[in-house]
Design an enzyme around this catalytic site. Structure first.
Site, mmCIF file in Angstrom:
data_model
loop_
_atom_site.group_PDB
_atom_site.id
_atom_site.type_symbol
_atom_site.label_atom_id
_atom_site.label_comp_id
_atom_site.label_asym_id
_atom_site.label_seq_id
_atom_site.Cartn_x
_atom_site.Cartn_y
_atom_site.Cartn_z
ATOM 1 N N ARG A 158 0.820 -1.223 0.000
ATOM 2 C CA ARG A 158 0.000 0.000 0.000
ATOM 3 C C ARG A 158 0.850 1.267 0.000
ATOM 4 N NH1 ARG A 158 -5.539 -0.440 0.504
ATOM 5 N NH2 ARG A 158 -6.297 -2.422 1.360
ATOM 6 N N ARG A 172 -3.558 5.807 -0.006
ATOM 7 C CA ARG A 172 -4.181 6.704 0.971
ATOM 8 C C ARG A 172 -3.249 7.527 1.830
ATOM 9 N NH1 ARG A 172 -6.575 1.799 4.128
ATOM 10 N NH2 ARG A 172 -4.327 1.373 3.944
ATOM 11 N N ARG A 211 -7.025 11.559 -6.681
ATOM 12 C CA ARG A 211 -8.234 10.739 -6.626
ATOM 13 C C ARG A 211 -9.508 11.562 -6.493
ATOM 14 N NH1 ARG A 211 -9.174 5.828 -4.746
ATOM 15 N NH2 ARG A 211 -11.316 6.523 -5.066
ATOM 16 N N ASP A 251 -7.091 -2.772 -7.692
ATOM 17 C CA ASP A 251 -7.920 -3.242 -6.590
ATOM 18 C C ASP A 251 -8.181 -4.719 -6.828
ATOM 19 O OD1 ASP A 251 -9.842 -2.182 -4.258
ATOM 20 O OD2 ASP A 251 -10.782 -3.837 -5.331
ATOM 21 N N TYR A 306 -15.382 -12.361 -1.072
ATOM 22 C CA TYR A 306 -16.170 -11.194 -1.501
ATOM 23 C C TYR A 306 -17.406 -11.632 -2.284
ATOM 24 C CZ TYR A 306 -12.568 -7.868 -0.066
ATOM 25 O OH TYR A 306 -11.709 -7.109 0.670
#
Lengths: 359, 359
Positions: free
Chosen positions: A23, A27, A36, A72, A147
């Site tokens: 990561r 973020r 973004r 993703d 998921y």
């Protein structure tokens, strides 16, 4: 010249320990949050201008030894035709959860032509990155299955586990289908020039070891086996996988990623001979004062070199509130201290050889 | 007559394996959801009529071998004077997070007289339960500290870990204060007649082993040591604690609770000689068909008996969506199969002795 990352991953000699961060793109970077703005996650992942810029941001800022392809875990599902959105603050939400054989049969295979944009992003990145390797990215079959079966993120995965045990044939066929999709997603990245890949099994750590071995491992093994002809190093990682490490190692990756909960000397005893380790600084340590963080880095560098092949990383992703100045300091320190340790050891070994010759 | 639970916890001979379930009281029971209507969580925990009824519900319904005192991990903090509420869907929210020495100094000790209602609830329960033992409940210092320092539930505990490493003296003093509060909370339950207690360290599994040993273990050890004179069996549990089990075992409880991720034979090698194990069926297994669940129960029963002292439990709490009919079936099966296995082994041992005498 083969990159330091690739050599470390193949347990070949290196001049210093290479480092990247799970990561690292995303973020925690202000330049990421800026770019973004107004772009939904899945759209961003399918737009080569954004993917290349976001993937490059941490390479520029932190000086890491590898880029990780920004994507993703559900991108290949969406590209195959699954109706999925990422809801901010929630995660992926699947419009039609997969709970029956009919549901499974409605999931198409992934056509490589449906992800020409992914190939385009990788091609551009490889051109921009020069000597810095790009690591391809995909989710492992169990994580994707959770998921799909739960319909979104789950804390307990009870529907997934109930199907795994109650209808193992259906579960097996769902994982086989998803392994095919992940393999295609990675093949496209590797064909376009990615130098390595990492399979992320985010939820595997929620399985008891015997269930992982019986119901999940064969499908992850299939991906590493299908991609072995691409002749690039492969990485395999999941959090909370201390009890699964020896099974995950059996899946056949060159590198096994280690959660911060497992000390590297323990991990070293759980993988196969010659398999490299990746990890495993607790990402929360990046919030600690430098005088505490520095010796932690050194410990992990030394433990990694004791093991053999080692790629320095966190033991989980960079946390969103991380000070963006800190990862770069970690990179410099990993390089500095690993060069020192390697020089010490070379000197000791030359001394030992000289001593042996004198004797 | 000492209860089967207490004997198993002390690794003494039993006629069958006793069983209870973490979170057996609570969300999975319709009678619980009914009684909680209109009652806020912390109020419910301080109302003897509700605490006794909620604690008894699973004993009646499932026929478990122990009741666990119904409470919340923050009850002793609130009773000591910390401003905390439980927000539905969020968890405990602390009005003034503890981040400085001045914040710490504002936390009072827990006066046993402030929890006369807890003593009252325990007294009533012990009277109602007859021969079924009541297990006292408290949170461990690290878990309580994380709530106080973060200000509420946290996925990553970064503030807590940053303080642990950046200001270890303050962190130590916070944990020492919280250990005192937990000890008092348990002493009150034991004085009122609880037959055992379990220390829940819900967040310990988020620590790297060396941090747990240095910064957390001494405080949990202090609780077991302070309560050793009460002469009741003690249990110690946290999830995701595979790598911490040997350290958690060192804290000195009679029983070490095992997360579902660790197989009991592995756990057996990580605890101290003579220490009993508790666990560790994956709570998601209660969603699987009986023909799958049944052999899982048998495996765990056999592994537990191979170890020695064993209390059957889940490897984490009962999930909210669990069919309330299933836990009772598990209880019956644990009793049935453990009696059979013990009878088999007694026969084999008599046979072996007879054989040895003949030889």
């Amino acid at each position: 010249m083969v990159s330091t990352l690739v050599r470390a991953a193949l347990s070949q000699p290196v001049e210093y320990t290479p480092v990247w961060f799970m990561r690292q793109a995303g973020r925690s970077l202000p330049e990421y949050r800026e770019i973004r703005q107004g772009n939904a996650m899945l759209e961003a992942c399918r737009t080569p201008d954004l993917v290349t810029e976001i993937t490059l941001q941490p390479v520029r800022r932190h000086g890491v030894d590898a880029a990780i392809f920004f994507s993703d875990i559900v991108v290949p599902l969406q590209a195959a035709g699954v109706d999925v959105v990422i809801e901010p603050g929630v995660g992926p939400v699947i419009a039609h959860p997969v709970r029956t054989r009919a549901d499974l049969e409605r999931i198409p295979d992934l056509d490589p032509e449906a992800i020409a944009d992914i190939a385009e992003s990788v091609t551009r990145l490889v051109a921009s990155l020069g000597g810095t390797p790009l690591i391809g990215f995909a989710g492992a079959p169990f994580t994707l299955a959770s998921y799909l079966i739960e319909g979104g993120p789950s804390k307990n995965h009870e529907r997934t586990k109930a199907m795994m045990l109650g209808d193992p044939e259906l579960f097996r066929d769902i994982l086989a289908k998803l392994a095919g999709i992940s393999t295609t997603f990675l093949e496209v990245q590797l064909s376009a020039g990615a130098s390595a890949f990492q399979l992320f099994d985010s939820w595997a750590g929620y399985l008891a070891p015997r269930d992982y071995r019986t119901h999940v491992l064969p499908h992850s093994t299939g991906i590493f086996s299908a991609l072995s002809s691409c002749d690039v190093p492969s990485f395999h990682f999941g959090v909370q996988t201390g009890e699964l490490l020896s099974s995950m190692a059996e899946a056949g990756s060159d590198v096994v990623g280690v959660d911060y909960r497992v000390e590297l000397p323990d991990a070293s005893r759980r993988v196969r001979p010659g398999q490299a380790l990746q990890g495993n600084l607790d990402p929360a340590m990046l919030f600690a004062p430098w005088e505490v963080l520095r010796p932690r880095i050194e410990t992990i560098v030394r433990e990694g070199l004791d093991h053999g092949g080692h790629v320095f990383n966190l033991g989980h992703g960079v946390l969103p509130a991380t000070d963006p100045a800190v990862p770069g300091l970690v990179v410099e320190e990993v390089h500095r201290v690993s060069r020192l340790v390697l020089a010490e050891r070379a000197a000791a070994s030359t001394g030992a050889t000289a001593g042996a010759e004198e004797a």
